[in-house]
Design a protein around this motif. Structure first.
Motif, PDB file in Angstrom:
ATOM      1  N   GLU A  23     -60.553  17.524  37.029  1.00  0.00           N
ATOM      2  CA  GLU A  23     -61.416  18.070  38.077  1.00  0.00           C
ATOM      3  C   GLU A  23     -60.711  19.134  38.912  1.00  0.00           C
ATOM      4  O   GLU A  23     -61.316  20.120  39.302  1.00  0.00           O
ATOM      5  CB  GLU A  23     -61.909  16.944  39.004  1.00  0.00           C
ATOM      6  CG  GLU A  23     -62.784  15.957  38.264  1.00  0.00           C
ATOM      7  CD  GLU A  23     -63.778  15.242  39.159  1.00  0.00           C
ATOM      8  OE1 GLU A  23     -64.611  15.902  39.782  1.00  0.00           O
ATOM      9  OE2 GLU A  23     -63.689  13.998  39.241  1.00  0.00           O
ATOM     10  N   SER A  24     -59.431  18.903  39.193  1.00  0.00           N
ATOM     11  CA  SER A  24     -58.744  19.831  40.092  1.00  0.00           C
ATOM     12  C   SER A  24     -58.102  20.994  39.344  1.00  0.00           C
ATOM     13  O   SER A  24     -57.934  22.069  39.904  1.00  0.00           O
ATOM     14  CB  SER A  24     -57.662  19.089  40.883  1.00  0.00           C
ATOM     15  OG  SER A  24     -58.252  18.074  41.636  1.00  0.00           O
ATOM     16  N   HIS A  25     -57.709  20.758  38.106  1.00  0.00           N
ATOM     17  CA  HIS A  25     -57.100  21.806  37.275  1.00  0.00           C
ATOM     18  C   HIS A  25     -57.691  21.705  35.877  1.00  0.00           C
ATOM     19  O   HIS A  25     -56.991  21.367  34.910  1.00  0.00           O
ATOM     20  CB  HIS A  25     -55.584  21.633  37.218  1.00  0.00           C
ATOM     21  CG  HIS A  25     -54.935  21.671  38.566  1.00  0.00           C
ATOM     22  ND1 HIS A  25     -54.789  20.553  39.350  1.00  0.00           N
ATOM     23  CD2 HIS A  25     -54.439  22.703  39.276  1.00  0.00           C
ATOM     24  CE1 HIS A  25     -54.222  20.891  40.489  1.00  0.00           C
ATOM     25  NE2 HIS A  25     -53.997  22.188  40.480  1.00  0.00           N
ATOM     26  N   PRO A  26     -58.985  21.965  35.780  1.00  0.00           N
ATOM     27  CA  PRO A  26     -59.694  21.624  34.527  1.00  0.00           C
ATOM     28  C   PRO A  26     -59.078  22.232  33.274  1.00  0.00           C
ATOM     29  O   PRO A  26     -59.056  21.586  32.225  1.00  0.00           O
ATOM     30  CB  PRO A  26     -61.097  22.195  34.763  1.00  0.00           C
ATOM     31  CG  PRO A  26     -61.243  22.303  36.234  1.00  0.00           C
ATOM     32  CD  PRO A  26     -59.875  22.587  36.767  1.00  0.00           C
ATOM     33  N   LEU A 423     -64.829  18.496  40.843  1.00  0.00           N
ATOM     34  CA  LEU A 423     -64.854  19.655  39.952  1.00  0.00           C
ATOM     35  C   LEU A 423     -65.616  20.842  40.530  1.00  0.00           C
ATOM     36  O   LEU A 423     -65.194  21.985  40.410  1.00  0.00           O
ATOM     37  CB  LEU A 423     -65.484  19.244  38.606  1.00  0.00           C
ATOM     38  CG  LEU A 423     -65.712  20.385  37.604  1.00  0.00           C
ATOM     39  CD1 LEU A 423     -64.391  20.947  37.100  1.00  0.00           C
ATOM     40  CD2 LEU A 423     -66.558  19.899  36.433  1.00  0.00           C
TER      41      LEU A 423
END
Lengths: 528, 354, 597
Positions: A23-26, A423
């Motif tokens: 979600e934070s660094h897809p 996300l």
């Protein structure tokens, strides 16, 4: 990151601690997925929440928030005890191992299990998997750092990598995934109170001397400046009279927002330069309209230390101007001449005063960017750090002890609250909430509650509740989910209507100054 | 371990490639382009479209697919002889017998690989007539339009969703001629686990998948592509802003990049804020608790004056600067230079920690 | 062990079961008990005997008397006459169609004369649910021999020397396949039994699995030992519930006796067999689609290489053989390669099981030596075409096979000859067709099967089969054009050339073989607007022979569309525009005045 994004795919083991990567660094999440499915990489996830990463993991450890240090010490304890340490590497490349050994001796799996809530057997398993990987890579984010013991958390992982020799080689390392597009660059560029560019200390006379000459000023301040929290404290105390904010929205991002607002209201003068009239800009005396990323040239430095070009695609909207132009105009008005025709000239100046950027210029960056250190024009950049030798010579083990979070649940505030990202939004969501589709997909902040807690509180999925901490309260909608465990709740940081940081506490890691966003105690009340 | 090299002949030219190389890759190394609709260098070979068939003298049985057939020592390969061309033309005819020829209004026009190959192989219409697959368009969600009537079932969307993203929002459903790409229970995308990374749109060789926010705003050849860096998280993905009439109308991939072209929903669709009506377009000065628009000169003079006065009265340390993890390096550099050299304080920080 | 004076075998094969054999068995049980014979007479339900046309079958040993078409009312006679009084019930014996002689002995039936029953040796003879009966017929002796006396390489050599080729259709040498897998790197290795028998009308594998499951397990155990596999999967159609149940039972029994599981027969060799039920997709008979299905994915083929021998189940080396192939293994090991290779032709050794169906007297399951002619199978074993009709064609190899005419009947059956004639061995379906069969209709039938069973992955198979079927539909509807034949042929060749898997590569066979041997019939449909066999309704015209019509008006009353007009006592006429060719008038006409043309 000590290593590169690309290398993640070739790791034998990935240990992901406190990172909700998908979600934070897809796009790094994508790499991890490819590693698992294509190369058989083993994934160990340490996270209090059942994230997608946890679901994909070979082994998922679910500690209580704020117990990372104990857990990692526990892993090291098992590794040493079971003879899985890389003794040759320790011998050759490190120092102070004995102190570490002594420090972790107490962190037996059983004791760590008690602190963290992770079964002792899983601690042993995780230690074995990590230690036996030929290339084991640690990924982490704010789940490690946003604690009063964030620095210890990072040091403990460095110890773990050192004790197994998993550093200084491809697909290994200790890899923080940086949260914002140019947080790496902002730090690299000296956007910190104690360093110039490239982490050159302001307290070092020779460095100051270099910069006084480069910048053509008679002198530069010798003492380290105030950190974010101290600036706010100064504002509250009246010692800081004016703040100039460029592209930040502390009234979303700071902990204990009610308090932060009072601090800013106490200022004599506040200038905010931004794309939007943010919560912070609302309090400003002067607001300067800035150009967006698409309206200017420049560079961002990403999490793998890669300096990438940002190129102007459209003209600035209205009368907005790129931040660099505004700064120049202001400097000129204040009697200091700052004249650049184009950001490339600024980069040339950066290269001239910053050894790690010395080899960079726009021509060279044009082809996918360069990873610092890049000390000269012929240097290809550095995909991974610490090859053969650490900057300081030997890698030093720094034993760390577990300390509980500053605020733990009690009778009055019985639930852990932890915060993070989702996300569809980014940070204070100033940008993403102005994208209709993203807003449609994720219109509001949801308080994640475990079904057992929901039953006990008598709340249903979709109910609006009051979440209350010692600092304040918000009224989010509830999502009942087993992503959290009983006793733990989660809310994202993005939504000003249900701002997570109304609840968080302004206690900081004494070294890094990071607030303890990841652990607060709350209680939840049903609203009728 | 040194790779074992294999020598073979492609279209009369000798080539030596590592063992395990496919004919497609070997041909590529000679600059010979073999048409494909279902192949992507980052996806597991599917061998589905059968457009890349070639003739291998040593393989008598049939025409192997170049994307899937590894080279063999001494192979003699023909990538473009009459038999191969005839087979490809037939495959194209079979595809377009079931594909609406609505290029006039199709978003993919000019970029469509089916169009390109039909052009190259002179396929104008199909000798096959009969039933065609027709479905409702799914634009249930804000970002991805799925027009399965245009789908040629190459499966790249399914594979990128499963293999690269690990999301598995879509898969093949039904069988044979009735095969379709669908979500679980053939529902709408909005009800699926889709995370709207849009990789499927990028992979789609035809116009079956389209970016909703870009619809009608310009085809590939109408837009200028500006390579830049994503403004969201720290991965710093490289992407191309598609620009038309001084507006961003879409985002496309840059495959040769540290992000391998991949993007997330924010990178691909999160540019709209740039055009938000909420954008500040003029400097504002607060007077009597209310903001009033001002000229740059007015605003900057005021800031310079105020900061100057505070510095003069309370010293430089009474001023602090908050720089930005969202601004460029150059701007951060100048900002700290401004705070240190112009104001004269080290009171500079930013929210590096979240 | 109990000793019985007589054994009564009731066929529990597919055909007999649907013919009512379970009821016969129950009645026999009742009747035996009534007569106090339950201790003297052993009642056994067996697998398929092959002569399904004559079912339900009951065979009484020690005489080996075979009773055919046994009905419930016959049961008391069998018990009171044969079992109590020792008198054969003549009326239930098989009647030779030509001589009309009754044949009392099972072994004397012409149906069995030209057969060479190796794989089916136990089918219909033993109780498949009793492992001891299999063991009593040398069961598991081959496994014991392989483990005790042979190295894995020797086992593979034996299979190579025997010349056994895969019975699933492609005819790849089994020993060679095993060797690839043996030499491949990766642990564990898997073996798979392909029991996804999908051809319409085929029940060879089903009969083996139902009638002699241990033979397959033993073959797999020997193969696993030779290859170095420790895990096995039997992929069997869920539509074969009896086979599934008997396999589970057989695996359990064999494990209990130490013939499967850990440390088989006290050696270091272990093999665990799982049974996976397939959901009835024809394409899952294809190796890579089958593996995908076992792994829980959609049954879609993947390109080879990598071959399953290198990267199969979960990326590990995997060897797949079909049921019949595995069932051949025990005898090869026990009786030797030379014995096996003595049967068949130069290139094809051993026997092949066929499911003989269609317009043939003795439909059923036959096992014949390789190289036997189709004429022998159809006429000598099958008893020829019934009802005095003329033979027209035989479809061999299932829906992907070819349709061969009379002129090809003397072809010896083996992989190469069939392929040369435009058919394939396939898994062994033989559908006999008589003169009333329309060849365009036959091609349509098989194409509609492959159209429905195409997985949809590759373009030529998914789109091409549909388009060929549409052309056939047009031809049979009288809307065909002569160019359609060229388009059919071209499309068929390109589908063969370009399809991803065997399904698509062979799907055009029915079209190509019928065009090759029966092109005139296509032309008749197109040019003459005539279906010579009178099957394609669109091409039929009914007319009233004026010389026979008496003007009775019976036809006008049944015609649903009012197409027939005429005064009473005057000759009637049919308006071809209105006629829907339902044929009701022709049926009703008392004077046979209405005919098709």
């Amino acid at each position: 990151m000590t290593n590169s994004i690309e290398e993640i795919e070739q790791a034998d083991v990935i240990l992901a601690i406190g990172t909700n990567t998908t979600e934070s660094h897809p796009v790094i999440g994508t790499r991890v997925h490819k590693a698992i499915t294509r190369n058989g990489t083993k994934l160990i996830v340490i996270d209090p929440r059942k994230t997608t990463m946890a679901e994909r993991a070979d082994l998922w450890l679910q500690p209580w928030p704020g117990t990372n240090v104990a857990l990692v010490n526990g892993l090291i304890n098992v590794i040493i005890k079971e003879g899985l340490a890389d003794t040759a590497f320790i011998e050759e490349r490190t120092e102070n191992f004995e102190a570490l050994k002594e420090a972790v001796a107490d962190y037996t799996p059983d004791k760590v299990a008690e602190i963290t809530g992770v079964p002792a057997e899983d601690i042993k398993k995780a230690a074995r998997i990590y230690a036996t990987g030929e290339h084991s890579s640690i990924l982490y984010t704010m789940g490690v750092t946003q604690h009063t013991t964030g620095t210890e958390g990072v040091l403990s992982m460095a110890n773990l990598a050192l004790v197994t020799g998993n550093i200084g080689r491809p697909s290994t390392g200790v890899n923080p995934l940086r949260g914002q597009n140019n947080v790496q660059g902002a730090c690299d560029m000296g956007g910190l109170p104690d360093v110039f560019t490239g982490y050159q200390k302001v307290t070092d006379a020779a460095t100051r001397e270099k910069f006084t000459r480069a910048w053509n000023v008679p002198e530069l301040p010798a003492a380290a400046g105030l950190k974010m929290a101290q600036i706010f404290a100064g504002a509250e105390a009246g010692t800081v009279k004016a703040i100039y904010v460029m592209g930040e929205n502390p009234l979303m991002s700071e902990p204990d927002l009610n308090h932060a607002r009072k601090c800013l209201e106490n200022l004599d003068f506040l200038v905010v330069q931004d794309l939007f009239l943010s919560e912070t800009a609302e309090l400003a005396d002067v607001v300067l309209p800035a150009a967006s990323f698409a309206e200017k040239d420049g560079t961002f430095t990403n999490t793998e230390r890669r300096v990438c070009l940002v190129r102007q695609a459209i003209s600035p909207r209205g009368e907005a101007k790129p931040d660099w132009q505004i700064i120049c105009e202001l400097a000129n008005r204040m009697g200091y001449e700052m004249n650049y025709n184009h950001p490339r000239e600024i980069m040339d100046e950066i290269a001239s005063v910053t050894p790690s950027y010395a080899g960079m210029d726009y021509e060279r960056l044009d082809n996918g960017g360069l990873q610092w250190p890049c000390p000269d024009k012929g240097h290809p950049g550095t995909p991974y750090l610490h090859k053969g030798k650490f900057a300081r010579g030997l890698g030093r083990f720094t034993p760390v002890e577990y300390k509980p979070a500053a605020e733990l649940p009690d009778e009055e505030y019985p639930f852990y609250l932890t915060t993070g990202r989702i996300l569809y939004h980014y940070h204070g969501a100033t940008m993403t909430r102005r994208v209709e589709g993203l807003n449609e997909l994720a219109p509001c902040g949801l308080l994640e509650v475990h079904p057992a807690d929901a039953a006990q509180l008598g709340i249903k999925d979709g109910d609006i509740v009051r979440a209350i901490s010692r600092r304040g309260s918000i009224t989010p909608r509830v999502e009942i989910t087993d992503r959290v465990k009983p006793g733990l709740m989660f809310i994202s940081m993005h939504f000003s209507e249900t701002a997570a940081n109304v609840l968080t506490q302004a206690v900081h890691d004494p070294i890094s100054g990071i607030p303890e966003y990841k652990v607060s105690a709350i209680r939840v009340e049903k609203i009728n | 371990m040194p790779l074992k090299m294999v020598e073979l002949t492609i279209d009369g030219r000798q080539v030596s490639v590592p063992e395990g190389t496919t004919i497609l890759e070997a041909a590529e190394s000679l600059g010979i382009e073999i048409p494909t609709l279902c192949h992507d260098r980052d996806l597991i070979v599917a061998g589905a479209c059968r457009l890349c068939v070639v003739e291998v003298e040593q393989i008598k049985k049939n025409l192997p697919a170049a994307c899937a057939q590894p080279v063999g020592a001494g192979m003699v390969v023909h990538t473009n002889n009459p038999r191969v061309r005839e087979a490809r033309r037939t495959v194209l005819e079979l595809i377009i017998a079931n594909h609406p020829l609505d290029c006039l209004t199709c978003e993919e026009n000019g970029k469509c690989k089916l169009q390109k190959y039909c052009y190259e192989y002179g396929v104008q219409d199909s000798p096959y007539e009969g039933e065609t697959r027709e479905y409702e368009i799914d634009d249930s969600n804000p970002f991805i339009e799925r027009d399965m009537t245009k789908c040629i079932l190459c499966g790249k969307c399914v594979r990128v969703c499963a293999e690269i993203q690990g999301v598995n929002a879509i898969d093949f459903i039904n069988r044979g001629f009735d095969t379709k790409i669908g979500t679980f229970y053939d529902g709408e995308l909005i009800d699926s686990p889709c995370l709207y990374c849009g990789q499927c749109i990028y992979m789609c060789p035809v116009g079956a998948l389209a970016a909703i926010p870009s619809r009608g705003l310009g085809r590939d050849y109408d837009v200028e592509k500006v390579a830049t860096t994503c403004p969201y998280c720290g991965v710093g993905c490289q992407l191309a802003l598609n620009v038309r009439n001084d507006r961003i109308v879409g985002v496309t991939n840059i495959a040769d990049s540290h992000n391998q072209g991949y993007l997330c929903v924010k990178g691909r669709f999160g540019y709209e804020f740039v055009h938000s009506p909420d954008r500040l377009t003029k400097p504002l000065i607060k007077r009597n608790g209310k903001f009033e628009q001002a000229s740059w000169d007015e605003a900057l003079d005021l800031v310079a004056e105020k900061l100057g006065a505070i510095k003069a009265e309370y010293g430089p340390d009474a001023i602090a600067g908050l720089t930005s993890a969202k601004c460029t390096n150059e701007e951060n550099y100048l900002f700290q230079k401004f705070v240190r050299a112009v104001i004269g304080t080290n009171n500079i920080d930013h929210c590096a920690r979240l | 062990m109990e000793i019985f004076r007589a054994h009564v075998l009731v066929c529990g094969g597919t055909g007999c079961t649907s013919g009512g054999s379970p009821r016969i068995k129950a009645l026999l049980e009742e009747e035996l008990a009534k007569n106090g014979l339950e201790k003297e007479v052993n009642l056994v339900v067996t697998g398929c005997h092959g002569l399904c046309e004559m079912g339900p079958l009951v065979i009484v040993y020690p005489e080996g008397t075979m009773y055919v078409h046994v009905q419930p009312e016959d049961v008391s006679d069998i018990v009171s006459e044969h079992l109590l009084k020792g008198r054969i019930v003549e009326r239930l014996l098989y009647k030779e169609p030509v001589t009309a002689e009754r044949v009392p002995h099972y072994g004397d039936l012409p149906f069995y004369h030209k057969q060479e029953r190796l794989v089916l040796r136990n089918c219909g003879y033993i109780n498949p649910e009793v492992i001891e009966e299999y063991i009593g017929r040398d069961g598991y002796a081959a496994l014991a021999k392989a483990l005790a006396e042979m190295t894995p390489d020797e086992v593979i050599q034996e299979v190579l020397d025997a010349g056994l080729r895969g019975r699933g259709g492609a005819g790849f040498p089994t020993g060679l396949k095993w060797n690839f897998c043996r030499k491949a790197k990766g642990e564990p290795k898997y073996i798979v039994c392909n029991g996804d028998e999908g051809d319409p009308g085929a029940f060879m594998d089903r009969s083996i699995l139902e009638g002699d499951p241990h033979r397959v397990l033993e073959g797999m155990a020997i193969g696993a030992y030779a290859i170095g596999a420790s895990k096995a999967v039997i992929y069997v159609r869920a539509e074969y519930p009896l086979a599934v149940r008997r396999l589970h039972l057989a695996v359990k029994k064999a494990e209990e006796m130490g013939l499967l599981g850990d440390n088989i027969l006290g050696t270091d060799f272990s093999l665990h067999i799982d049974i996976k039920e397939g959901a009835g997709a024809f394409v899952c008979g294809e190796e890579t689609a089958l593996l995908a299905s076992i792994m829980g994915q959609r049954g879609m083929p993947w390109p080879r290489p990598p071959f399953p021998a290198v990267s199969g189940l979960w990326g590990k080396p995997t060897n797949i053989n079909n049921v019949e192939t595995w069932a051949n293994i025990p005898d090869i090991i026990l009786r030797g390669a030379d014995w096996f290779a003595s049967m068949g032709t130069e290139k094809c050794k051993g026997t092949k099981v066929f499911a003989l169906t269609g317009n043939v007297q003795n439909t059923g399951l036959v096992e014949v030596p390789m190289g036997i002619s189709m004429r022998e199978i159809i006429y000598d074993i099958g008893g020829g075409v019934p009802n005095g009709k003329k033979f027209k064609a035989v479809q061999i190899g299932g829906p992907s096979g070819g349709c061969l005419p009379e002129s090809q009947l003397d072809l010896g059956v083996d992989y190469e000859s069939l392929t040369g004639a435009g058919a394939i061995m396939g898994s062994g379906g033989l559908v006999v067709m008589d003169e009333d069969t329309c060849i365009v209709d036959v091609a349509r039938f098989f194409l509609s099967f492959t159209r429905a069973e195409s997985c949809g992955k590759c373009t030529p198979c998914r789109e091409g089969i549909m388009r060929m079927l549409e052309i056939l539909d047009r031809i049979s509807a009288g809307e065909g054009r002569m160019e359609d034949l060229d388009l059919l042929e071209k499309t068929a060749h390109i589908i063969q050339d370009t399809s991803l898997c065997g399904l698509g590569q062979t799907a055009p066979n029915p079209i190509l073989s019928t065009l090759r041997y029966f092109r005139d019939e296509y032309v008749a449909h197109i040019k003459d607007q005539r279906c010579p066999a009178g099957v394609c309704t669109a091409l039929l015209t009914y007319y009233i022979k004026p010389e026979l019509c008496r003007g009775c008006t019976a036809c006008t009353k049944v015609c649903p569309t009012g197409a027939i007009t005429g005064e009473r006592k005057a000759v009637h006429v049919i308006d071809p525009e209105k006629c829907i060719k339902c044929g009701a008038c022709a049926e009703r006409c008392p004077f046979d005045a209405i005919v098709q043309a």
